[in-house]
Structure formats: structure tokens, C-alpha cells
Design a protein around this motif. Structure first.
Motif, mmCIF file in Angstrom:
data_model
loop_
_atom_site.group_PDB
_atom_site.id
_atom_site.type_symbol
_atom_site.label_atom_id
_atom_site.label_comp_id
_atom_site.label_asym_id
_atom_site.label_seq_id
_atom_site.Cartn_x
_atom_site.Cartn_y
_atom_site.Cartn_z
ATOM 1 N N THR A 148 6.617 -178.359 -33.737
ATOM 2 C CA THR A 148 5.525 -177.930 -33.062
ATOM 3 C C THR A 148 5.374 -176.184 -33.837
ATOM 4 O OG1 THR A 148 4.581 -178.950 -31.647
ATOM 5 C CG2 THR A 148 3.566 -177.133 -31.815
ATOM 6 N N ARG A 149 5.114 -175.849 -35.282
ATOM 7 C CA ARG A 149 5.101 -174.344 -35.641
ATOM 8 C C ARG A 149 4.197 -174.300 -36.143
ATOM 9 N NH1 ARG A 149 9.986 -174.699 -38.325
ATOM 10 N NH2 ARG A 149 10.924 -176.259 -39.183
ATOM 11 N N ALA A 150 3.820 -172.403 -35.262
ATOM 12 C CA ALA A 150 2.340 -171.520 -35.307
ATOM 13 C C ALA A 150 3.067 -170.881 -36.287
ATOM 14 C CB ALA A 150 2.725 -171.248 -34.074
ATOM 15 N N HIS A 151 1.905 -170.519 -36.811
ATOM 16 C CA HIS A 151 2.586 -168.660 -37.890
ATOM 17 C C HIS A 151 1.345 -168.405 -37.460
ATOM 18 C CE1 HIS A 151 0.319 -172.011 -41.024
ATOM 19 N NE2 HIS A 151 0.004 -170.845 -41.406
ATOM 20 N N ALA A 152 1.425 -166.707 -38.289
ATOM 21 C CA ALA A 152 0.218 -166.067 -37.660
ATOM 22 C C ALA A 152 0.333 -164.947 -38.361
ATOM 23 C CB ALA A 152 -0.313 -165.186 -36.131
ATOM 24 N N ARG A 153 -0.383 -163.963 -39.278
ATOM 25 C CA ARG A 153 0.150 -163.420 -40.488
ATOM 26 C C ARG A 153 -1.377 -162.389 -40.628
ATOM 27 N NH1 ARG A 153 -1.007 -162.368 -46.224
ATOM 28 N NH2 ARG A 153 0.502 -161.390 -46.930
ATOM 29 N N MET A 154 -1.111 -160.906 -40.744
ATOM 30 C CA MET A 154 -2.234 -160.587 -40.416
ATOM 31 C C MET A 154 -2.118 -159.102 -41.479
ATOM 32 S SD MET A 154 -4.374 -158.122 -37.636
ATOM 33 C CE MET A 154 -2.661 -157.192 -36.920
ATOM 34 N N PRO A 155 -2.365 -159.309 -42.832
ATOM 35 C CA PRO A 155 -1.855 -157.800 -43.643
ATOM 36 C C PRO A 155 -2.664 -157.698 -43.579
ATOM 37 C CG PRO A 155 -3.784 -160.486 -44.737
ATOM 38 C CD PRO A 155 -3.428 -160.792 -43.829
#
Length: 554
Positions: A544-551
Motif C-alpha cells: 500500500t503506497r502513499a505520497h505527499a508533495r507540497m511544492p
């Protein structure tokens, strides 16, 4: 313990503040911390490695990001406020509070990684979590730094070891002048040193697997954990039952996380590794990644899901297992017998299609307490849902009242990814009433749930909305904080999310800071520094994968 906390604060400051530009090489995290891992318990439930290499790329990025945040903070500062000129000035000021010089004391040793291990090993009846901290430098004078941090208290030689000095009763030791070992007691620190001598520490292969699985090269922070860590927060008997009854939970092997900072912003990636061979797709909490649509919003949280029924069906199975002996489960099962249905099969799996949600918090209020939300989902059989709602509505108050005593946290998050939450066993906590709303337009079949925030005694027991409106508008299932919000849900316009996933949340940076750290005042500063954070989730039988990005904002 106070001295150990002081050293951890120094390490936290190292990791949070910026630096000058450098040309340090990246390399494998596992290779860089191999010697430090030897000091950790081999069965550690959590291991974290933080990059403290001052001249390396991670810190160059941190300096740049920290400088932008300070520049924005200066715009909001009151006259007389002394905002540091840049990230290095902030670090220098923090070091001074600890009676240290950044240039003379800290900078010379900032060339390694800080490793923290948490092992669940009972010691003389104390709580089982035992923390060990290890830092290794290539050329700094750690003994002098530690003694200065401890108010110039000298470290004493360890009998029988010419290369080890140590404090007492706290366990803070320096090995060979280049390795700091800190534990909660002197005995635990000595045990860690003996473990390293015997080569019986934490496996380097597990850190290598975490780095590969998380998928970020040379991260600022890398962590790996086992399910044993989470089990400490729930009743042991309930956990054992859930592990045996919910296949996904029993298949979890470890959780890996990597956090990175770059010239583009902040990124995190995580994975839950499962044994997979025995799992079917319908036993997973999420589906595979695909093109998720998110509502167009100017402010607030936006959510979208490809197949929300997976989320609520999985949540319901976990709740039934963890709270099998509760009044709540008894009420759910009695309702199922009366209607001749099973919630998961007859209701929740109706929502095996996309959904979208919007939440706008009230300015100045904690997230999840006051705000306006709208959500929409298609359903597999609209006619059957219209028939079922009048039968379910009168019985929901009994189920919801029975849930008092279970945790109500997470309702907002569930609503954002699964608008069928008001119908989900396990979604709500409290005394509640449900009534149909009359006078609606053609095609509206709406119900209002009230009394969500207070119990029978009038005590506030739920940090969330006081009412929810849900039902059918046309062939869509809608949820809203009031009738108008529910109607607006039916007409939400959408755009594709930035990265493929099974479910996605898009959150403004001000809400991130308020909800995670309680930094309400920092919201405006962060919202001028960063664009919205996008968080995505997906699953297959093995991971199970999760990704988070705050540019960073343009």
C-alpha cells in the motif's frame, strides 16, 4: 532523562534548520548508518535516520526553504520583532539558547546522520518502549560537545573500556570520540555498546529495503516500523482478534517512510509492505492507482476517490473486529437482522465508483470542529438506494448512540474520501437523531443527522460537525453540512489530480500546519511559501503506497 532530551533537541534543531551551499555526496542511507545500526536492538519496532550532513544537498535545500519562510514571516512581524535574517542565523540563535556556539561547537560535527531506535523491551516493569539515539561524526570532538551541552559535567571512563566515557544515571556515552550513544539509563547505554561489539544490532537490510520501497534517493529522513508499534495503542486482545479476522492487518510486515526537501518543495513517500500472496483485491483498504478527479476549490480541502466502497468496507470490518463485544456492534447486527441485509454488502459496496468532497474550515477555528463541507458519489443501483434509505434512517440513531465511547476522530477524513460515511458502521460517535427533510426539489431525498457533538448529558464529546445532511439528488448520493451544501455537492466541477492514485486529498499548507502542529499563526506565512499539499494513496496485494508533495509557490 532531561539530559537525553536536551541532546534530542539539538538533533531536532540540526534537522530543522538550513545551511550554506555544499557539495556533499548523497549515497545510500543504509551504508551511511551501518555502524550506528549495530547499537540498536535487533527487534526495534521503529528506526529513524535523519540526515545532518551540513554540506550535503538536503541541507542546501533546507536553507533555501527556511530562508523563504523567514522572509515571509518578516512581512507579518510586529515592530520590534527580531526575525532571524536567514536559516543559519536562526540555527545560531537556537544554539546560543543551549549555551553552544554554532560555528565552534555544532558545525564541525554536522557531517553524519542521527539514528533513533525504539524497541519494545520491558525493563523492570517499566513501559516497554526503550529509546536509543546514536550519532556518528567523521572528525568532530563529541566528548567536548556533550560535556558542554550538559553544563560542563564531565563524562567518566567506563570501567574496562579505554574508548568509552559515560554519564550516570542517564545513559549518555561517547565511543571513540566519534560516536554518541544516548539511552534512558546507563545500563541501557552499556547494553547498546556491548550489542555493537557483538555485531547483534538492527539489520542493515531492513533500512535498505525501506529506502528502496519508499522510492526517494538520499532522503532527509528515512524510517521503518513494524506493526508492533501500533499495537501498543489498542487493547491487546482486540488487536489479536483483528489480526486474525482482517486478512490485510495480519499480512502487514512493516511500514516505511521517506521525507525529502529539494529546490522544488517538500515530498514524502511511504509504503505498507504486506505478505501479499494470501490477499485478494477485495481485502485491501484501497484499489490500484488511476486518474482521480478533485473538485475545483479556491480554499479548503478537496478530496477524491476512484472506489470509495473499499475504504468504508475495510473500515467497517476493522471496527467490527476491534469492538466485537461493544453495544455498537450489537446494534448494527440487530439492524441487519431486522432488514435482512449486511451493511457492507447491501449499502457500502453500492459506492464502488468515484466520489469527490470539499471541506472549508471556519477561519480561526481548529480543523474538523467548524466548517462547511460537500461531497458527492455515484452509486451502483440508485433505485435500490432510494428504497433502502427510508428503512435505514429510523434505525441510525440507535446505532449512533451505541457508539458512544468509541473514538470519533477521523470522521472528517472519512467524509473527504468516502461520502457514504453517515451510513458506515464505525463512522460516527454520539447521541444522534435522523429525520427526513421535506420541501425539497424534485429528485431530492435528503435526511438530516443531528446531535453529533454532544452526549446525553450535554457534554461536548466529538470534535466535528454537529449535523450532517445526506441522501440522494437524482442518481447521486450527496453529503453536506446543511441542505444547501448537499445541493452544491451535486454540481461540483472537477480537475485531474497531479499524480495517479486510488484516493487523493489536496490540503492548503495553512491547514497542514494547524492540524499537524497546532501552528495557527503560521498559516498565512506557509500559504505564501508553499502551494497546496497533495496526498495520494493506492494499494495492491503486496504494498500500500502513499505520497505527499507540497511544492514551493512560484
Amino acid at each position: 532523562m532531561r539530559r537525553l532530551l536536551a541532546l534530542l533537541l539539538v538533533g531536532s534543531c540540526f534537522a530543522a534548520c538550513g545551511s550554506e551551499e555544499g557539495d556533499g555526496e548523497s549515497g545510500s542511507v543504509a551504508a551511511g548508518v551501518e555502524e550506528q545500526l549495530a547499537y540498536l536492538h535487533p527487534d526495534s519496532a521503529l528506526v529513524v535516520a535523519i540526515d545532518l550532513r551540513y554540506e550535503a544537498e538536503n541541507w542546501e535545500s533546507l536553507r533555501s526553504i527556511g530562508g523563504r519562510i523567514l522572509d515571509e514571516a518578516r512581512k507579518d512581524a510586529d515592530p520590534g520583532d527580531d526575525v532571524p535574517a536567514d536559516a543559519e542565523a536562526a540555527l545560531t540563535r537556537y544554539a546560543r539558547v543551549l549555551n553552544l556556539s554554532f560555528e565552534e561547537d555544532l558545525r564541525p560535527v554536522l557531517d553524519g546522520r542521527l539514528v533513533i531506535g525504539v524497541a519494545q523491551v520491558p525493563v523492570r516493569g517499566d513501559p516497554p518502549e526503550r529509546v536509543t539515539v546514536v550519532y556518528r561524526t567523521e572528525g568532530g570532538d563529541l566528548q567536548r560537545l556533550v560535556e558542554k551541552t550538559l553544563d560542563n559535567s564531565p563524562l567518566r571512563p567506563l570501567p574496562g573500556r579505554d574508548d568509552v566515557v559515560i554519564t550516570s544515571p542517564e545513559g549518555i556515552a561517547v565511543v571513540g570520540d566519534d560516536t554518541l550513544v544516548a539511552a534512558e539509563t546507563r545500563e541501557e547505554a552499556i547494553t547498546a555498546i556491548e550489542r555493537a561489539d557483538a555485531g547483534e544490532g538492527f539489520s542493515t537490510e531492513l533500512i535498505e529495503a525501506a529506502e528502496r520501497g519508499a522510492g526517494i534517493d538520499d532522503p532527509l529522513l528515512l524510517a521503518t516500523a513494524t506493526p508492533d508499534l501500533a499495537a501498543q495503542f489498542v487493547d491487546g486482545v482486540a488487536v489479536e482478534r483483528a489480526l486474525s479476522e482482517v486478512p490485510y492487518l495480519g499480512a502487514v510486515e512493516r511500514v516505511d517512510l521517506a521525507l525529502d526537501a529539494s529546490g522544488d518543495g517538500v515530498e514524502a513517500r511511504a509504503q505498507v509492505a504486506t505478505t501479499g500472496a494470501s490477499l485478494r483485491p477485495d481485502q485491501l483498504p484501497l484499489g490500484p492507482a488511476g486518474e482521480v478527479e478533485l473538485p475545483r476549490v479556491e480554499r479548503g480541502v478537496a478530496g477524491g476517490s476512484l472506489d470509495q466502497s473499499r475504504i468504508t468496507t475495510f473500515a467497517a470490518s476493522v471496527m467490527r473486529s476491534l469492538f466485537a463485544d461493544s453495544e455498537f456492534v450489537a446494534a448494527v447486527e440487530e439492524t441487519e437482522r431486522e432488514l435482512g441485509i449486511r451493511f457492507e454488502d447491501e449499502v457500502l459496496r453500492q459506492f464502488d465508483c468515484p466520489s469527490v468532497s470539499v471541506f472549508e474550515p471556519e477561519p480561526g477555528e481548529p480543523v474538523g470542529v467548524d466548517g462547511r463541507f460537500s461531497a458527492r458519489s455515484c452509486v451502483r443501483d440508485p433505485e435500490r438506494m432510494r428504497e433502502l434509505l427510508p428503512e435505514l434512517a429510523p434505525r441510525l440513531p440507535r446505532i449512533l448512540r451505541a457508539m458512544r465511547g468509541l473514538s470519533g476522530e477521523g470522521l472528517l477524513g472519512l467524509l473527504m474520501l468516502a461520502p457514504d460515511a453517515p451510513l458506515s458502521p464505525g463512522a460516527l460517535l454520539l447521541q444522534a437523531g435522523v429525520a427526513p427533510l421535506s420541501g425539497g426539489a424534485s429528485g431530492e431525498q435528503l435526511y438530516e443527522v443531528t446531535g453529533l457533538r454532544e452526549n446525553d448529558a450535554g457534554e461536548e464529546v466529538f470534535p466535528g460537525p454537529d449535523r450532517v445532511v445526506f441522501g440522494m439528488i437524482g442518481d447521486d448520493f450527496v453529503v453536506g453540512s446543511d441542505r444547501q451544501a448537499a445541493r452544491e455537492a451535486a454540481t461540483l466541477e472537477t480537475d485531474p489530480a497531479g499524480e495517479q492514485a486510488a484516493a487523493v486529498l489536496r490540503v492548503p499548507p495553512g491547514i497542514v500546519s494547524a492540524s499537524l502542529f497546532g501552528w495557527d499563526d503560521a498559516g498565512p506565512v506557509l500559504e505564501r511559501t508553499f502551494d497546496d499539499m497533495e496526498i495520494g494513496f493506492s494499494a495492491d496485494p503486496r504494498v500500500t503506497r502513499a505520497h505527499a508533495r507540497m511544492p514551493l509557490a512560484d
